[in-house]
Design an enzyme around this catalytic site. Structure first.
Site, short mmCIF file in Angstrom:
data_model
loop_
_atom_site.label_atom_id
_atom_site.label_comp_id
_atom_site.label_asym_id
_atom_site.label_seq_id
_atom_site.Cartn_x
_atom_site.Cartn_y
_atom_site.Cartn_z
N ASP A 214 0.83 -1.22 0.00
CA ASP A 214 0.00 0.00 0.00
C ASP A 214 0.86 1.26 0.00
O ASP A 214 0.37 2.36 -0.23
CB ASP A 214 -0.92 -0.01 1.23
CG ASP A 214 -1.99 1.07 1.16
OD1 ASP A 214 -2.47 1.36 0.05
OD2 ASP A 214 -2.34 1.64 2.22
N SER A 235 -7.16 5.37 -0.27
CA SER A 235 -7.48 4.14 -0.98
C SER A 235 -8.89 3.69 -0.59
O SER A 235 -9.30 3.77 0.56
CB SER A 235 -6.45 3.07 -0.68
OG SER A 235 -6.06 3.14 0.67
N GLN A 285 -5.71 -1.63 -6.67
CA GLN A 285 -6.33 -0.72 -5.71
C GLN A 285 -7.01 0.41 -6.46
O GLN A 285 -6.49 0.90 -7.47
CB GLN A 285 -5.23 -0.14 -4.82
CG GLN A 285 -5.70 0.89 -3.85
CD GLN A 285 -4.61 1.35 -2.88
OE1 GLN A 285 -4.11 2.45 -3.00
NE2 GLN A 285 -4.25 0.51 -1.92
C1 MLC Z 1 -13.41 7.26 1.04
C2 MLC Z 1 -14.33 7.87 2.13
C3 MLC Z 1 -13.76 9.25 2.51
C4 MLC Z 1 -15.69 8.03 1.54
O1 MLC Z 1 -16.58 8.52 2.51
P1 MLC Z 1 -17.65 9.64 2.17
O2 MLC Z 1 -18.37 9.26 0.91
O3 MLC Z 1 -18.50 9.84 3.36
O4 MLC Z 1 -16.69 10.89 1.98
P2 MLC Z 1 -16.65 12.07 0.90
O5 MLC Z 1 -15.82 11.64 -0.23
O6 MLC Z 1 -18.01 12.55 0.59
O7 MLC Z 1 -15.89 13.18 1.75
C5 MLC Z 1 -14.53 13.04 2.17
C6 MLC Z 1 -13.97 14.45 2.31
O8 MLC Z 1 -13.93 15.04 1.02
C7 MLC Z 1 -14.76 16.22 1.02
N1 MLC Z 1 -15.45 16.24 -0.27
C8 MLC Z 1 -16.55 15.57 -0.59
N2 MLC Z 1 -16.87 15.79 -1.88
C9 MLC Z 1 -15.96 16.65 -2.37
C10 MLC Z 1 -15.73 17.26 -3.62
N3 MLC Z 1 -16.51 17.06 -4.66
N4 MLC Z 1 -14.67 18.05 -3.77
C11 MLC Z 1 -13.85 18.25 -2.74
N5 MLC Z 1 -13.99 17.70 -1.52
C12 MLC Z 1 -15.04 16.91 -1.33
C13 MLC Z 1 -15.69 16.06 2.18
O9 MLC Z 1 -16.10 17.30 2.66
C14 MLC Z 1 -14.81 15.36 3.18
O10 MLC Z 1 -13.93 16.27 3.78
P3 MLC Z 1 -13.69 16.31 5.35
O11 MLC Z 1 -13.14 14.95 5.69
O12 MLC Z 1 -12.72 17.42 5.55
O13 MLC Z 1 -15.04 16.54 5.93
C15 MLC Z 1 -14.42 6.96 3.36
O14 MLC Z 1 -15.02 5.73 2.97
C16 MLC Z 1 -13.09 6.69 3.96
O15 MLC Z 1 -12.49 7.55 4.59
N6 MLC Z 1 -12.62 5.43 3.80
C17 MLC Z 1 -11.31 5.07 4.34
C18 MLC Z 1 -10.20 5.39 3.37
C19 MLC Z 1 -8.88 5.02 3.98
O16 MLC Z 1 -8.62 5.35 5.15
N7 MLC Z 1 -8.02 4.29 3.24
C20 MLC Z 1 -6.78 3.79 3.78
C21 MLC Z 1 -5.79 4.90 3.99
S1 MLC Z 1 -5.21 5.58 2.52
C22 MLC Z 1 -3.74 4.78 2.22
O17 MLC Z 1 -3.30 4.08 3.04
C23 MLC Z 1 -3.04 4.94 0.94
C24 MLC Z 1 -2.67 6.33 0.54
O18 MLC Z 1 -2.96 7.29 1.25
O19 MLC Z 1 -2.04 6.48 -0.53
#
Ligand code: MLC
Length: 300
Positions: A214, A235, A285
């Protein structure tokens, strides 16, 4: 970083058993962004699943969804469901839980060793050997010693240095890793766990591979866009297939590519190669990638 020796094995992947099929995992490395590292959750979920299967079974695949951000302030509970014990295949379902809610759902499948005349694989790309390349930390020190480095870049690099990642990474093409100019969405790293794990425990090596796979994986999808920076990336899912025996405490080549990005998401695919050219594992992924334009050109 010597004190990080074997941290993956002794802390990250060492789960505490609370009850039958119920484990508690703690964190070691939390990336910037203050959500748990996906690879840690997948690796720990696989450890939990593997504890409930016989030693003659080996993980051959796993499929996970990251459904909530992991909270670094509290441990993660791993609840294993024994979905099926078949004759040669065994399936486990693992839920990673924080604050009473799932943060990851994972299915993992295990198989007995079964030989077959069907046997083929792609050829490992020809690349410089790890001994001829610098680690990420060495590259950062090199960049930091440049006289014209911008203050914000310096701060970013120092923060990266402070991250005590329990894996060693040697980018084959460092400018790609630091996204200096537009590049094809492809990158290659030599990777290995810090410290000694030993030959015997394939279950553990699969868990470490899940952790390692990852790291910087999703960044592959950003390589064609040096003028954009991720303002939100995470992710969404992670899948792996294990093909052969391997040792994660020896250098492995991680070949990553992104065949597609669109709709604020990107798909990445990877292959983990043993140094002798044997294909060890394949990964894929999808991640959410919301970007913003970079205001000034990077001075890295
Ligand atoms: C993917 C998810 C965010 C989806 O959940 P939601 O559908 O409720 O979330 P969302 O996409 O609507 O919102 C997430 C954030 O983006 C903002 N947001 C929403 N829509 C937006 C848009 N069109 N443009 C800009 N920002 C936007 C929201 O306000 C929120 O910000 P705010 O949060 O500020 O309110 C969640 O399922 C999640 O967090 N899953 C876990 C993902 C994870 O932890 N993966 C492992 C780590 S990553 C990893 O290890 C690899 C790596 O990093 O490379």
């Amino acid at each position: 970083l010597a004190d990080l020796k074997s941290v993956l094995v002794t802390s990250v992947l060492n789960l505490e058993m609370l009850d039958v099929d119920l484990y508690r995992g703690t964190h070691h490395w939390v990336p910037r962004g203050q959500r748990l590292f996906g690879g840690q959750i997948v690796g720990q979920a696989l450890v939990a699943a593997a504890k409930s299967v016989n030693d003659n079974l080996f993980a051959h695949s796993l499929h996970c969804y990251f459904v909530r951000a992991g909270d670094p302030k509290v441990p993660v509970l791993y609840q294993v469901e024994r979905t099926r014990d078949g004759r040669s295949f065994t399936v486990r379902s693992v839920k990673a839980i924080q604050h009473g809610q799932p943060i990851l759902i994972c299915q993992a499948s295990f198989h007995t060793l079964q030989p077959s005349p069907l046997q083929h694989q792609f050829t490992m790309p020809g690349v410089p050997q790890p001994e001829d390349l610098l680690t990420v930390e060495e590259l950062i020190h090199l960049y930091l010693s440049k006289p014209d480095i911008a203050e914000n870049a310096k701060q970013g690099l120092n923060k990266l240095l402070a991250n005590e990642v329990p894996i060693e990474v040697k980018p084959v093409n460092p400018p790609h890793f630091y996204r200096l100019s537009a590049a094809e969405p492809k990158q290659l790293f030599w990777v290995r766990a810090r410290g000694h794990i030993g030959e015997g425990n394939m279950k553990l090596h699969c868990c470490v591979a899940a952790y390692v796979s990852d790291y910087a994986f999703l960044g592959t999808a950003l390589l064609p866009y040096p003028n954009y920076r991720a303002k939100f990336s995470a992710s969404l899912d992670h899948a792996m297939w294990f093909h052969s025996t391997f040792r994660t405490d020896e250098w492995m080549l991680y070949e990553c590519e992104s065949p597609w990005a669109g709709g604020s998401r990107g798909l990445v695919q990877g292959r983990l190669w043993r140094r002798d050219g044997v294909l060890a594992a394949s990964c894929s992924q999808e991640g959410v990638l919301r970007v913003k334009p970079v205001m000034e050109p990077s001075k890295l």
